[in-house]
Enzyme design. Sequence first.
Site, short mmCIF file in Angstrom:
data_model
loop_
_atom_site.label_atom_id
_atom_site.label_comp_id
_atom_site.label_asym_id
_atom_site.label_seq_id
_atom_site.Cartn_x
_atom_site.Cartn_y
_atom_site.Cartn_z
N CYS A 1 0.83 -1.19 0.00
CA CYS A 1 0.00 0.00 0.00
C CYS A 1 0.87 1.25 0.00
CB CYS A 1 -0.91 -0.01 1.22
SG CYS A 1 -2.08 1.37 1.28
N ASP B 1 0.44 3.80 1.74
CA ASP B 1 0.40 4.41 3.07
C ASP B 1 1.81 4.74 3.57
OD1 ASP B 1 0.23 4.61 6.06
OD2 ASP B 1 -1.87 4.15 5.70
#
Length: 213
Positions: free
Chosen positions: A42, A44
Amino acid sequence: MKRHEQLLLENKAWAADRVEKNPEFFKSLAKTQTPDFLWIGCSDSRVSPDEITQAEPGNIFVHRNVANLVVPTDINLLSIVQYAVEVLKVKHIIICGHHGCGGVKAAMGDESFGLIDEWLRHIKEVHRQHRQEIDALPTEEARLIRLIEHNVRAQLINLARSGIIQRAWKEHKQPLLHGWVYSMQDGIIQPILELSRDTPLDAPLPSASRRAA
């Protein structure tokens, strides 16, 4: 000092520390890359593959997108997978999701976020397939974690069914595919699913492991 200037300063300190420990570090690093791993994770900012695995530079080839998806029409991702498998000859591909994933959480609701809605619909489909099981869980956090696990499984199966992986398995019996979930609460990575050339993709696969929310 401005924030971006701080980053440049930290970079110089890091480079100096590397050279002090190993004067040949950058000369060796510049010659070639021979990673054993491709990491699909991800975007993130809290989940840095090198940081959470303590891998040295050059050990992990990395692709990141919102909610670690493997979309069959994503030419960017497929190009990276093909390069990693056919040129770099990676032995392992890891798809790693994480607790608290904003993309997965957004896909669980009905709110519109604009352009990214097209991307999130792939997770919404995973949610639809497992909704009865997920909705039966007692807390929102438990439901989110369970969908994160199912999303990793779904993306790993998408990857396994791709022409790139099918060819590699037929010709070289590699790479081994791993589905992992990283916990924000304790920093530990939990293996969810592993697929190899011998895994029958049309048969029921082992259930994703459950962790307490």
